[in-house]
Design a protein around this motif. Structure first.
Motif, short mmCIF file in Angstrom:
data_model
loop_
_atom_site.label_atom_id
_atom_site.label_comp_id
_atom_site.label_asym_id
_atom_site.label_seq_id
_atom_site.Cartn_x
_atom_site.Cartn_y
_atom_site.Cartn_z
N GLY A 29 -13.50 3.22 1.50
CA GLY A 29 -14.52 4.62 2.47
C GLY A 29 -14.03 4.28 4.04
O GLY A 29 -13.92 5.36 4.74
N GLY A 30 -14.11 3.14 4.66
CA GLY A 30 -13.89 3.15 6.17
C GLY A 30 -12.51 3.44 6.22
O GLY A 30 -11.95 3.94 7.14
N MET A 31 -11.44 3.15 5.41
CA MET A 31 -9.98 3.23 5.89
C MET A 31 -9.81 5.09 5.81
O MET A 31 -9.09 5.49 6.49
CB MET A 31 -9.20 2.53 5.05
N THR A 32 -10.57 5.52 4.65
CA THR A 32 -10.28 7.12 4.38
C THR A 32 -10.71 7.73 5.70
O THR A 32 -10.37 8.60 5.99
CB THR A 32 -11.11 7.39 3.15
N GLU A 33 -11.86 7.23 6.39
CA GLU A 33 -12.57 7.61 7.50
C GLU A 33 -11.67 7.51 8.77
O GLU A 33 -12.01 8.15 9.61
CB GLU A 33 -14.12 7.68 7.53
N ALA A 34 -11.35 6.33 8.87
CA ALA A 34 -10.75 5.77 10.12
C ALA A 34 -9.79 6.93 10.53
O ALA A 34 -8.90 6.96 9.87
CB ALA A 34 -10.54 4.22 9.98
N ASP A 99 -14.26 -4.41 10.32
CA ASP A 99 -12.73 -4.27 10.50
C ASP A 99 -12.30 -4.52 9.39
O ASP A 99 -12.59 -5.45 8.42
CB ASP A 99 -12.73 -5.42 11.63
N VAL A 100 -11.14 -3.79 8.95
CA VAL A 100 -10.36 -4.07 7.64
C VAL A 100 -9.04 -4.31 8.32
O VAL A 100 -8.32 -3.54 9.19
CB VAL A 100 -10.50 -2.97 6.99
N VAL A 101 -8.22 -5.34 7.57
CA VAL A 101 -7.19 -5.94 7.58
C VAL A 101 -6.59 -5.70 6.53
O VAL A 101 -6.81 -6.36 5.36
CB VAL A 101 -7.14 -7.34 8.19
N VAL A 102 -5.41 -4.98 6.35
CA VAL A 102 -4.46 -4.94 5.18
C VAL A 102 -3.00 -5.41 5.39
O VAL A 102 -2.29 -5.15 6.14
CB VAL A 102 -4.45 -3.45 4.75
N GLU A 103 -2.61 -6.62 4.32
CA GLU A 103 -1.47 -6.96 4.25
C GLU A 103 -0.83 -6.65 3.37
O GLU A 103 -1.30 -6.68 1.98
CB GLU A 103 -1.70 -8.60 4.34
N GLY A 104 0.49 -6.31 3.26
CA GLY A 104 1.33 -5.64 2.47
C GLY A 104 2.79 -5.39 2.86
O GLY A 104 3.28 -5.84 3.85
N ASP A 105 3.47 -5.07 1.89
CA ASP A 105 4.94 -4.33 2.35
C ASP A 105 4.99 -3.03 2.54
O ASP A 105 4.66 -2.29 1.69
CB ASP A 105 5.92 -4.87 1.20
N ALA A 106 5.71 -2.40 3.49
CA ALA A 106 6.06 -1.08 3.85
C ALA A 106 7.10 -0.68 2.96
O ALA A 106 7.99 -1.29 3.00
CB ALA A 106 6.25 -0.90 5.00
#
Length: 176
Positions: A29-34, A99-106
């Motif tokens: 929800g936070g990432m959707t709104e940020a 605060d949200v931190v997302v790790e992954g591959d682009a």
């Protein structure tokens, strides 16, 4: 695409007494709104590179666009590992937000049907100034071509701020 559910863990050493793990749905929800995200990549010589950008959440991943010759695109071409961060409070207030931190591959998105849906999400979230035409596997706007990337979380972290502080870790399908 079915939603992937992570393993959720509270890190008690970095959380206030009585804190609970933040639900993944709250992070989504936070990432959707940020509105603003920070993308961290690594240059070919190993130096870090961080830049702000716009992103939308769709189908279990964050999506962003950039010019193919921009530093971030060149970095991702050499090493797709990256980190996207944002704050749900929209600022740096010590006493509110997540605060949200997302790790992954682009991974490049080139499917035109998917790109049209993402273009619609950019307009819905950011307004008509961010309307893109989709063609040739990319976004186009005002004579500029932007390639689109998808970052599915492998590991994500949530840092809750407020009356209690919390550090939550979400691990997806074998993330470390």
């Amino acid at each position: 695409m079915a939603a992937r559910e992570p393993v959720t863990e509270l890190h008690p050493d970095y959380s206030s007494a009585g804190a609970t793990a933040t639900a993944w749905t709250a992070a989504v929800g936070g990432m959707t709104e940020a509105e603003i995200f920070w993308l961290s990549t690594v240059r070919p010589d190993g130096r870090p590179h961080v830049t702000p950008l716009l992103a939308v959440w769709a189908d279990g991943a964050l999506h962003f666009a950039t010019g193919a010759e921009e530093r971030k695109a060149r970095n991702l071409a050499a090493a797709p590992h990256c980190v996207l961060t944002t704050s749900t409070a929209g600022g740096n207030d010590l006493h509110a937000g997540l605060d949200v931190v997302v790790e992954g591959d682009a991974v490049r998105v080139e499917d035109e049907t998917t790109l049209v849906g993402l273009a619609d999400l950019f307009v819905e979230k950011y307004g008509d100034d961010w309307r893109f035409e989709v063609r040739d596997g990319a976004f186009h706007r005002e004579g500029h071509r932007a390639i689109v990337f998808r970052v599915e979380p492998v590991t994500a972290f949530g840092f809750g701020r407020g009356e209690t502080y919390s550090q939550t870790r979400w691990t997806f399908d074998g993330g470390a």
